[in-house]
Design a protein around this motif. Structure first.
Motif, PDB file in Angstrom:
ATOM      1  N   LYS A 134      39.117  71.333  70.176  1.00 47.33           N
ATOM      2  CA  LYS A 134      40.365  70.722  69.955  1.00 47.33           C
ATOM      3  C   LYS A 134      39.937  69.581  69.013  1.00 47.33           C
ATOM      4  N   ALA A 135      40.826  69.549  68.009  1.00 47.76           N
ATOM      5  CA  ALA A 135      40.775  68.293  66.859  1.00 47.76           C
ATOM      6  C   ALA A 135      40.666  66.909  67.491  1.00 47.76           C
ATOM      7  N   ILE A 136      39.419  66.132  66.895  1.00 43.75           N
ATOM      8  CA  ILE A 136      39.420  64.638  67.426  1.00 43.75           C
ATOM      9  C   ILE A 136      39.404  63.852  66.023  1.00 43.75           C
ATOM     10  N   ILE A 137      40.111  63.017  65.935  1.00 42.77           N
ATOM     11  CA  ILE A 137      40.110  62.153  64.637  1.00 42.77           C
ATOM     12  C   ILE A 137      40.049  60.664  65.195  1.00 42.77           C
ATOM     13  N   LEU A 138      39.106  59.847  64.584  1.00 46.22           N
ATOM     14  CA  LEU A 138      38.994  58.418  65.141  1.00 46.22           C
ATOM     15  C   LEU A 138      39.027  57.799  63.621  1.00 46.22           C
ATOM     16  N   THR A 139      39.183  56.351  63.879  1.00 44.70           N
ATOM     17  CA  THR A 139      39.410  55.386  62.729  1.00 44.70           C
ATOM     18  C   THR A 139      38.600  54.151  63.386  1.00 44.70           C
ATOM     19  N   SER A 140      38.131  53.448  62.503  1.00 45.01           N
ATOM     20  CA  SER A 140      37.411  52.163  62.771  1.00 45.01           C
ATOM     21  C   SER A 140      37.468  51.157  61.698  1.00 45.01           C
ATOM     22  N   ASP A 141      37.127  49.926  61.711  1.00 38.22           N
ATOM     23  CA  ASP A 141      36.891  48.997  60.676  1.00 38.22           C
ATOM     24  C   ASP A 141      35.293  49.114  60.438  1.00 38.22           C
ATOM     25  N   MET A 142      34.495  49.657  61.062  1.00 42.78           N
ATOM     26  CA  MET A 142      32.945  49.914  60.632  1.00 42.78           C
ATOM     27  C   MET A 142      32.566  51.228  61.108  1.00 42.78           C
ATOM     28  N   VAL A 143      31.160  51.542  60.653  1.00 44.54           N
ATOM     29  CA  VAL A 143      30.572  52.819  60.983  1.00 44.54           C
ATOM     30  C   VAL A 143      30.080  52.764  62.414  1.00 44.54           C
ATOM     31  N   PRO A 144      30.069  53.985  63.266  1.00 45.21           N
ATOM     32  CA  PRO A 144      29.691  53.700  64.387  1.00 45.21           C
ATOM     33  C   PRO A 144      28.628  53.007  64.935  1.00 45.21           C
ATOM     34  N   ALA A 145      27.373  52.916  64.181  1.00 45.56           N
ATOM     35  CA  ALA A 145      26.113  52.241  64.282  1.00 45.56           C
ATOM     36  C   ALA A 145      26.477  50.561  64.491  1.00 45.56           C
ATOM     37  N   GLU A 146      27.641  50.134  63.670  1.00 47.26           N
ATOM     38  CA  GLU A 146      27.967  48.895  63.903  1.00 47.26           C
ATOM     39  C   GLU A 146      28.769  48.385  64.726  1.00 47.26           C
ATOM     40  N   VAL A 147      29.580  49.322  65.331  1.00 53.86           N
ATOM     41  CA  VAL A 147      30.557  48.589  66.322  1.00 53.86           C
ATOM     42  C   VAL A 147      29.914  48.161  67.467  1.00 53.86           C
TER      43      VAL A 147
ATOM     44  N   GLU B 248      46.777  52.307  89.685  1.00 57.09           N
ATOM     45  CA  GLU B 248      47.698  53.208  90.350  1.00 57.09           C
ATOM     46  C   GLU B 248      47.426  54.404  90.990  1.00 57.09           C
ATOM     47  N   GLN B 249      45.888  54.617  90.843  1.00 57.51           N
ATOM     48  CA  GLN B 249      45.245  55.916  91.373  1.00 57.51           C
ATOM     49  C   GLN B 249      45.889  57.166  90.898  1.00 57.51           C
ATOM     50  N   ARG B 250      46.245  57.281  89.539  1.00 55.00           N
ATOM     51  CA  ARG B 250      46.664  58.331  88.895  1.00 55.00           C
ATOM     52  C   ARG B 250      45.773  58.973  87.968  1.00 55.00           C
ATOM     53  N   MET B 251      44.698  58.943  88.186  1.00 49.12           N
ATOM     54  CA  MET B 251      43.592  59.412  87.339  1.00 49.12           C
ATOM     55  C   MET B 251      43.693  61.008  87.181  1.00 49.12           C
ATOM     56  N   PRO B 252      44.111  61.753  88.121  1.00 50.22           N
ATOM     57  CA  PRO B 252      44.319  63.126  87.737  1.00 50.22           C
ATOM     58  C   PRO B 252      45.317  63.263  86.775  1.00 50.22           C
ATOM     59  N   GLU B 253      46.404  62.700  86.797  1.00 50.73           N
ATOM     60  CA  GLU B 253      47.443  62.706  85.781  1.00 50.73           C
ATOM     61  C   GLU B 253      46.789  62.020  84.512  1.00 50.73           C
ATOM     62  N   PHE B 254      46.205  61.121  84.375  1.00 51.11           N
ATOM     63  CA  PHE B 254      45.613  60.710  83.163  1.00 51.11           C
ATOM     64  C   PHE B 254      44.602  61.752  82.475  1.00 51.11           C
ATOM     65  N   ARG B 255      43.761  62.374  83.310  1.00 50.63           N
ATOM     66  CA  ARG B 255      43.013  63.397  82.700  1.00 50.63           C
ATOM     67  C   ARG B 255      43.808  64.576  82.263  1.00 50.63           C
ATOM     68  N   ARG B 256      44.617  64.902  82.906  1.00 52.04           N
ATOM     69  CA  ARG B 256      45.465  66.006  82.630  1.00 52.04           C
ATOM     70  C   ARG B 256      46.027  65.812  81.087  1.00 52.04           C
ATOM     71  N   LYS B 257      46.462  64.836  80.962  1.00 49.44           N
ATOM     72  CA  LYS B 257      47.235  64.244  79.751  1.00 49.44           C
ATOM     73  C   LYS B 257      46.166  64.190  78.531  1.00 49.44           C
ATOM     74  N   PHE B 258      45.141  63.764  78.807  1.00 49.34           N
ATOM     75  CA  PHE B 258      44.020  63.676  77.812  1.00 49.34           C
ATOM     76  C   PHE B 258      43.062  64.800  77.605  1.00 49.34           C
ATOM     77  N   ARG B 259      42.978  65.624  78.629  1.00 49.85           N
ATOM     78  CA  ARG B 259      41.932  66.632  78.517  1.00 49.85           C
ATOM     79  C   ARG B 259      42.626  67.813  78.617  1.00 49.85           C
ATOM     80  N   ASP B 260      43.639  68.203  79.209  1.00 50.60           N
ATOM     81  CA  ASP B 260      44.338  69.513  79.386  1.00 50.60           C
ATOM     82  C   ASP B 260      45.353  69.648  78.393  1.00 50.60           C
ATOM     83  N   GLU B 261      46.171  68.848  78.500  1.00 45.92           N
ATOM     84  CA  GLU B 261      47.671  68.730  77.527  1.00 45.92           C
ATOM     85  C   GLU B 261      47.436  68.281  76.344  1.00 45.92           C
ATOM     86  N   CYS B 262      46.288  68.474  75.637  1.00 44.96           N
ATOM     87  CA  CYS B 262      46.174  67.827  74.407  1.00 44.96           C
ATOM     88  C   CYS B 262      45.356  68.747  73.477  1.00 44.96           C
ATOM     89  N   ASP B 263      46.015  68.939  72.414  1.00 44.91           N
ATOM     90  CA  ASP B 263      45.299  69.991  71.339  1.00 44.91           C
ATOM     91  C   ASP B 263      44.679  68.961  70.165  1.00 44.91           C
TER      92      ASP B 263
END
Ligand code: ADP
Ligand code: MG
Length: 434
Positions: A230-243, A183-198
């Motif tokens: 800004k804080a980033i927290i991730l979960t997964s069912d395996m270690v990064p090397a195995e994904v 829908e050509q809304r990338m600026p909005e997407f980037r704002r949400k996840f990069r600028d308006e996110c702590d």
């Protein structure tokens, strides 16, 4: 009768159940069948799948009859509600979307299996962006990863509601990305996840594997946030090397902070979780029953919890005391399967054990030894087979209220009379081959 059931559910706050059941109406009682009017087949199947067990067990325990459910389609009755059960917590409009207030640190049981992950999560919640960035929690399914994410988000937000906490699964991230491109809304997407996110929390990052474009976008999102502290927290069912299919550069980013795992809970931890949850549910859970459930569900806290909720729901509807027998009956469908037993083999085994003729179990003779054998056979039929009270009653040529009182009587004896308890254990072991 129907009103009474709904009333009980309402009092117990089982709102989502109610949303569904409210759309049905009781039509009539035919013999031992309570016939409900449903709007359509789809609805009927759904209710049948999800609530029949609950409703029937309850009916059997609170009333003498009826004990089964039937349906009749009455078109135009009422539209079916949303498929999703209502969220347990109503959003107050300001809590960040998708963040569930039910998952907190207070109701997370810390034990050996999750100690490190819980401590790291606390640290991140206390000083987001400064402690471990990113925090990467991995472990098997149903072990509390999502719970910890919500707990972090809730704690940060409760302390400071101006913090913009973004929580979503990697699939939701992918979908939002694809949609924004389309829908050509990338600026909005980037704002949400990069600028308006702590605080950015992405659940189950393993699903980013092999999604090259989404990974590229996420890589830049990650870097932008990380550089700003800004804080980033991730979960997964395996270690990064195995994904599988995870780009090297994301692997190394994911490994920059702290990687910590959650293990399967020990028996003691499972018991502690059950106890904590039962307090929250307002259920008095005897140790014996907690041990029984904890032994039956070993690998997954979600299943453990599901078992408890089921016991609690049927208990609050039926007021039947919470005993091991009760739990084992309620959970028969989900317990690890044991040898299949039918009423006939129970009658045979019981007759042999008490040295009485099988036929006598189905007759009316009131001889004392016979009556005891008959009651034990009814009790075991109820406990070990899936038969309803009327079904079992038919096999003994009795009515179902006789079976109900026999079962109650033997349950009591089992608790007060050690000789009877031994008899029952022996018989059960013979029948189930355990
Ligand atoms: P995962 O995301 O690892 O698959 P969840 O976080 O969804 O698992 O946990 C499944 C269920 O088990 C949730 O209802 C959660 O509250 C509960 N649970 C898991 N671990 C614990 C724990 N240590 N204490 C209390 N509840 C827990
Ligand atoms: Mg999860």
């Amino acid at each position: 009768l129907w009103e009474m059931l709904l009333d009980r559910l309402k009092r117990d706050g089982k709102d989502y159940t109610l949303n569904w059941l409210n759309r049905m109406q009781p039509l009539e009682v035919r013999e031992d069948v309570l016939v409900l009017a449903v709007p359509d087949r789809f609805y009927q199947d759904w209710v049948d799948d999800h609530y029949r067990g609950l409703l029937e067990s309850t009916l059997a325990l609170v009333t003498d009859s009826p004990t089964r459910l039937g349906y009749e389609v009455v078109p135009g009755l009422a539209p079916p509600p949303e498929l999703q059960p209502a969220p347990a917590v109503k959003t107050d409009g300001s809590r960040p979307p998708r963040l569930n207030a039910r998952f907190t640190f207070q109701n997370f049981v810390v034990a050996d299996s999750n100690q490190l992950a819980a401590a790291a999560a606390q640290a991140v919640a206390d000083t987001p962006g400064r402690a471990y960035n990113p925090l990467y929690i991995y472990g098997g399914t149903g072990l509390g990863k999502t719970h910890l994410l919500h707990a972090i988000g809730n704690k940060i937000w409760d302390r400071d509601p101006t913090q913009r906490v973004v929580y979503l699964s990697s699939e939701q991230f992918t979908n939002e990305y694809i949609e924004s491109v389309r829908e050509q809304r990338m600026p909005e997407f980037r704002r949400k996840f990069r600028d308006e996110c702590d605080v950015l929390m992405i659940d189950d990052v393993q699903f980013l594997g092999r999604k090259e474009e989404t990974q590229r976008e996420f890589f830049h999102t990650f870097n932008t946030l990380h550089e700003q502290g800004k804080a980033i927290i991730l979960t997964s069912d395996m270690v990064p090397a195995e994904v599988p299919g995870l780009e090297e550069r994301l692997r190394s980013r994911f490994s920059m902070g702290l990687i910590t795992d959650i293990q399967e809970p020990s028996f003691e931890t499972r018991v502690a979780i059950l106890q904590k949850k039962s307090v929250m549910e307002g259920l008095e859970l005897p140790d014996e029953v907690a041990h029984f459930i904890a032994r039956a569900f070993q690998k997954n806290v979600r299943e453990l919890e599901g078992a408890l909720v089921k016991v609690s729901a049927i208990h609050s509807l039926s007021r039947h005391p919470v005993t091991v027998d009760f739990a084992s009956h309620v959970l028969k469908d989900v317990l690890p399967s044991r040898q299949v037993v039918d009423v006939e083999s129970i009658q045979k085994e019981v007759a042999r054990y008490y040295k009485v003729p099988v036929e006598a179990l189905k007759e009316d003779r009131r001889h004392k030894a016979l009556a005891h054998a008959r009651q034990v056979a009814m009790y075991l039929s109820r406990k070990l087979t899936k038969g309803s009270f009327p079904e079992i009653a038919a096999r003994f040529n009795k009515d179902h209220s006789t079976v109900i009182s026999a079962v109650r009587k033997v349950e009591k004896l089992r608790e007060t009379d050690t000789a009877v308890k031994r008899e029952l254990d022996e018989l059960e072991a013979k029948l189930t081959g355990e």
